[in-house]
Design an enzyme around this catalytic site. Structure first.
Site, PDB file in Angstrom:
ATOM      1  N   CYS A 121     -35.406 139.867 -42.352  1.00 53.71           N
ATOM      2  CA  CYS A 121     -35.722 138.368 -42.603  1.00 53.71           C
ATOM      3  C   CYS A 121     -34.651 137.382 -41.655  1.00 53.71           C
ATOM      4  O   CYS A 121     -35.074 136.376 -41.222  1.00 53.71           O
ATOM      5  CB  CYS A 121     -35.922 137.768 -43.957  1.00 53.71           C
ATOM      6  N   HIS A 262     -35.470 130.387 -44.008  1.00 47.72           N
ATOM      7  CA  HIS A 262     -36.370 131.402 -44.243  1.00 47.72           C
ATOM      8  C   HIS A 262     -37.233 131.336 -45.460  1.00 47.72           C
ATOM      9  O   HIS A 262     -36.428 130.788 -46.393  1.00 47.72           O
ATOM     10  CB  HIS A 262     -35.684 132.898 -44.178  1.00 47.72           C
ATOM     11  N   ASN A 292     -43.690 134.797 -47.900  1.00 41.04           N
ATOM     12  CA  ASN A 292     -42.770 135.557 -47.029  1.00 41.04           C
ATOM     13  C   ASN A 292     -43.218 136.186 -45.975  1.00 41.04           C
ATOM     14  O   ASN A 292     -43.681 137.241 -46.370  1.00 41.04           O
ATOM     15  CB  ASN A 292     -41.760 136.201 -47.984  1.00 41.04           C
TER      16      ASN A 292
HETATM   17  N1  COA Z   1     -45.817 137.966 -62.980  1.00 37.44           N
HETATM   18  C1  COA Z   1     -45.274 137.513 -64.200  1.00 37.44           C
HETATM   19  N2  COA Z   1     -43.865 138.123 -64.546  1.00 37.44           N
HETATM   20  C2  COA Z   1     -43.140 138.785 -63.669  1.00 37.44           C
HETATM   21  C3  COA Z   1     -43.425 138.929 -62.324  1.00 37.44           C
HETATM   22  C4  COA Z   1     -44.849 138.381 -62.041  1.00 37.44           C
HETATM   23  N3  COA Z   1     -45.373 138.381 -60.859  1.00 37.44           N
HETATM   24  N4  COA Z   1     -42.744 139.563 -62.010  1.00 37.44           N
HETATM   25  C5  COA Z   1     -41.546 139.846 -62.456  1.00 37.44           C
HETATM   26  N5  COA Z   1     -41.981 139.257 -63.781  1.00 37.44           N
HETATM   27  C6  COA Z   1     -41.112 139.516 -65.104  1.00 37.44           C
HETATM   28  C7  COA Z   1     -40.104 140.320 -65.079  1.00 37.44           C
HETATM   29  O1  COA Z   1     -40.813 141.607 -65.371  1.00 37.44           O
HETATM   30  C8  COA Z   1     -39.134 139.911 -66.346  1.00 37.44           C
HETATM   31  O2  COA Z   1     -39.901 140.179 -67.493  1.00 37.44           O
HETATM   32  P1  COA Z   1     -38.796 140.522 -68.591  1.00 37.44           P
HETATM   33  O3  COA Z   1     -37.956 139.354 -68.773  1.00 37.44           O
HETATM   34  O4  COA Z   1     -39.992 140.848 -69.604  1.00 37.44           O
HETATM   35  O5  COA Z   1     -38.064 141.721 -68.173  1.00 37.44           O
HETATM   36  C9  COA Z   1     -39.167 138.322 -65.865  1.00 37.44           C
HETATM   37  O6  COA Z   1     -40.373 138.154 -65.207  1.00 37.44           O
HETATM   38  C10 COA Z   1     -38.176 137.970 -65.128  1.00 37.44           C
HETATM   39  O7  COA Z   1     -37.972 138.885 -64.218  1.00 37.44           O
HETATM   40  P2  COA Z   1     -36.931 138.523 -63.058  1.00 37.44           P
HETATM   41  O8  COA Z   1     -37.000 139.378 -61.898  1.00 37.44           O
HETATM   42  O9  COA Z   1     -35.615 137.991 -63.438  1.00 37.44           O
HETATM   43  O10 COA Z   1     -37.548 137.085 -62.367  1.00 37.44           O
HETATM   44  P3  COA Z   1     -37.175 136.188 -61.410  1.00 37.44           P
HETATM   45  O11 COA Z   1     -36.942 134.910 -61.948  1.00 37.44           O
HETATM   46  O12 COA Z   1     -35.804 136.544 -60.750  1.00 37.44           O
HETATM   47  O13 COA Z   1     -38.191 135.911 -60.290  1.00 37.44           O
HETATM   48  C11 COA Z   1     -38.592 137.145 -58.079  1.00 37.44           C
HETATM   49  C12 COA Z   1     -38.641 137.304 -59.756  1.00 37.44           C
HETATM   50  C13 COA Z   1     -38.888 138.213 -57.364  1.00 37.44           C
HETATM   51  C14 COA Z   1     -39.548 135.815 -57.876  1.00 37.44           C
HETATM   52  C15 COA Z   1     -37.168 136.625 -57.554  1.00 37.44           C
HETATM   53  O14 COA Z   1     -35.946 137.193 -58.073  1.00 37.44           O
HETATM   54  C16 COA Z   1     -36.864 136.201 -56.313  1.00 37.44           C
HETATM   55  O15 COA Z   1     -37.744 135.540 -55.663  1.00 37.44           O
HETATM   56  N6  COA Z   1     -35.822 136.910 -55.469  1.00 37.44           N
HETATM   57  C17 COA Z   1     -35.548 136.925 -54.262  1.00 37.44           C
HETATM   58  C18 COA Z   1     -36.711 137.803 -53.540  1.00 37.44           C
HETATM   59  C19 COA Z   1     -36.653 137.375 -51.960  1.00 37.44           C
HETATM   60  O16 COA Z   1     -36.508 136.454 -51.720  1.00 37.44           O
HETATM   61  N7  COA Z   1     -36.710 138.509 -51.321  1.00 37.44           N
HETATM   62  C20 COA Z   1     -36.890 138.352 -49.983  1.00 37.44           C
HETATM   63  C21 COA Z   1     -35.760 137.951 -49.402  1.00 37.44           C
HETATM   64  S1  COA Z   1     -35.709 138.129 -47.573  1.00 37.44           S
END
Ligand code: COA
Length: 345
Positions: A121, A262, A292
């Site tokens: 990215c 980004h 994204n």
């Molecule tokens: N819908 C509902 N629940 C979801 C879910 C979804 N699509 N995805 C994950 N969860 C759940 C998880 O299983 C977890 O459940 P638990 O607490 O029972 O274990 C809970 O939500 C929290 O998960 P977590 O991964 O800590 O959530 P988060 O707030 O970090 O959000 C992302 C997840 C992926 C949205 C976030 O981590 C993110 O955006 N990270 C950066 C990703 C990114 O930008 N990548 C590309 C970079 S170039």
């Protein structure tokens, strides 16, 4: 191309923009029907409401060629004048030939050299840095940089942590030689990589066009991500990289007309905006409609910002990319377009 090594001193100029989004809209409601998630969760945790997916027969090169043509039309530059085509992408049509070579052929850039660049990215800003170096060294006069991705083909659509985020599209820019006396151009870059986080965001395969016929890559070859770890990295690096650039230039955020980062997650951008003191009207966010799109996200956002009247000739931009590698890449650049034509739609 034949490098002109006798060129006088000159500055690289951000001279034109263009973008392309494939037609198919995938809403959160559609994703809700496949995995255990809700529209509300996706919107509040990421800022995404819908995203675009390429048509089954549409590849990274196909989308990049459309974006490239829009960039050239916007600049009023004939394709025969292009010296170099760089395609930053994580989903090239193949490992070789370079997608950039296919794009150059498609747009009729017969004399152009062409290569792909792999920095996930961060790829678009890495490629802008290369284009700047080529232009300012006199190696090229007109460089087309086109980020393009078919991430929908390498996303595990049963993995709710990633399928909500990634999408398809293309966007590009023309970096051209400007008179050193009158051009501001790219003021600075901050590029970096930290391979100790290599396993936090991984894509084992590319955008092989045969994947479309197979319904996408097998699940174990799709994007794998440690979401919370990448989130922590992204929020930290976006602030640090932007601050480093501004400090190095003795500039403040008040000197920046528009920040285009980004488009990964609205919460990442909002966090950085709060830490850096960026007011909402000077932070561009198109995540809601496009998700994204990796190396395509910054140039798509730039073209849309221009068309929405949020980016005007002479504006000072702060661009910030971050992603797999882990990598980051930022730049401060003045937008100095050759033409005024709006080409997004
Ligand atoms: N819908 C509902 N629940 C979801 C879910 C979804 N699509 N995805 C994950 N969860 C759940 C998880 O299983 C977890 O459940 P638990 O607490 O029972 O274990 C809970 O939500 C929290 O998960 P977590 O991964 O800590 O959530 P988060 O707030 O970090 O959000 C992302 C997840 C992926 C949205 C976030 O981590 C993110 O955006 N990270 C950066 C990703 C990114 O930008 N990548 C590309 C970079 S170039």
């Amino acid at each position: 191309m034949t490098p002109d090594r006798s060129a006088p001193r000159r500055r690289a100029r951000l001279a034109a923009l263009g973008g392309y989004a494939p037609a198919r809209v995938v809403t959160n409601a559609e994703i809700e029907r496949r995995v255990d998630t809700t529209d509300e969760w996706i919107r509040t945790r990421t800022g995404i409401r819908e995203r675009r997916y390429a048509a089954p027969d549409e590849t990274t090169a196909d989308m990049a060629a459309v974006a490239a043509e829009r960039v050239l039309a916007s600049a009023g530059l004939p394709s025969a004048e292009v010296d170099m085509v760089i395609v930053p992408t994580a989903t090239p049509d193949a490992l070789f030939p370079a997608t950039a070579a296919i794009v150059a052929d498609r747009i009729g850039a017969r004399r152009a050299a062409a290569y792909d660049l792999s920095a996930a990215c961060s790829g678009f800003v890495y490629a802008l840095a290369q284009a700047t170096a080529l232009v300012e060294a006199g190696m090229a006069g007109n460089v087309l940089v086109v980020g393009s991705e078919v991430l929908s083909r390498v996303t595990d659509h049963d993995d709710r942590a990633t399928c909500i985020l990634f999408a398809d599209g293309a966007g590009g820019a023309l970096v051209t030689a400007g008179d050193a006396e009158t051009t501001t151009g790219f003021l600075a870059f901050d590029l970096g990589a930290d391979g100790s986080g290599a396993d936090q965001l991984v894509l084992p395969v590319g955008g092989d066009r045969r994947l479309a016929a197979a319904g996408g890559a097998p699940a174990d070859a799709c994007i794998r991500m440690d979401g919370p770890a990448v989130f922590r990295f992204a929020t930290r690096v976006m602030v640090e990289s932007a601050q480093r650039l501004l400090d190095g230039l003795s500039m403040g955020i008040a000197d920046i007309d528009l920040v285009v980062a980004h488009q990964a997650n609205s919460r990442i951008m909002d966090h950085a905006a709060e830490r850096l003191g960026i007011p909402p009207e000077r932070l561009f966010n198109n995540l809601e409609l496009f998700g994204n799109t990796s190396s395509a996200s910054i140039p798509m956002a730039l073209a849309q910002a221009r068309d929405a009247g949020r980016l005007s000739p002479g504006d000072m931009l702060l661009l910030v990319g971050f992603g797999g590698g882990l990598t980051w890449a930022s730049s401060v650049v003045r937008y100095e377009p050759l033409g005024e034509e709006h080409q997004w739609a």
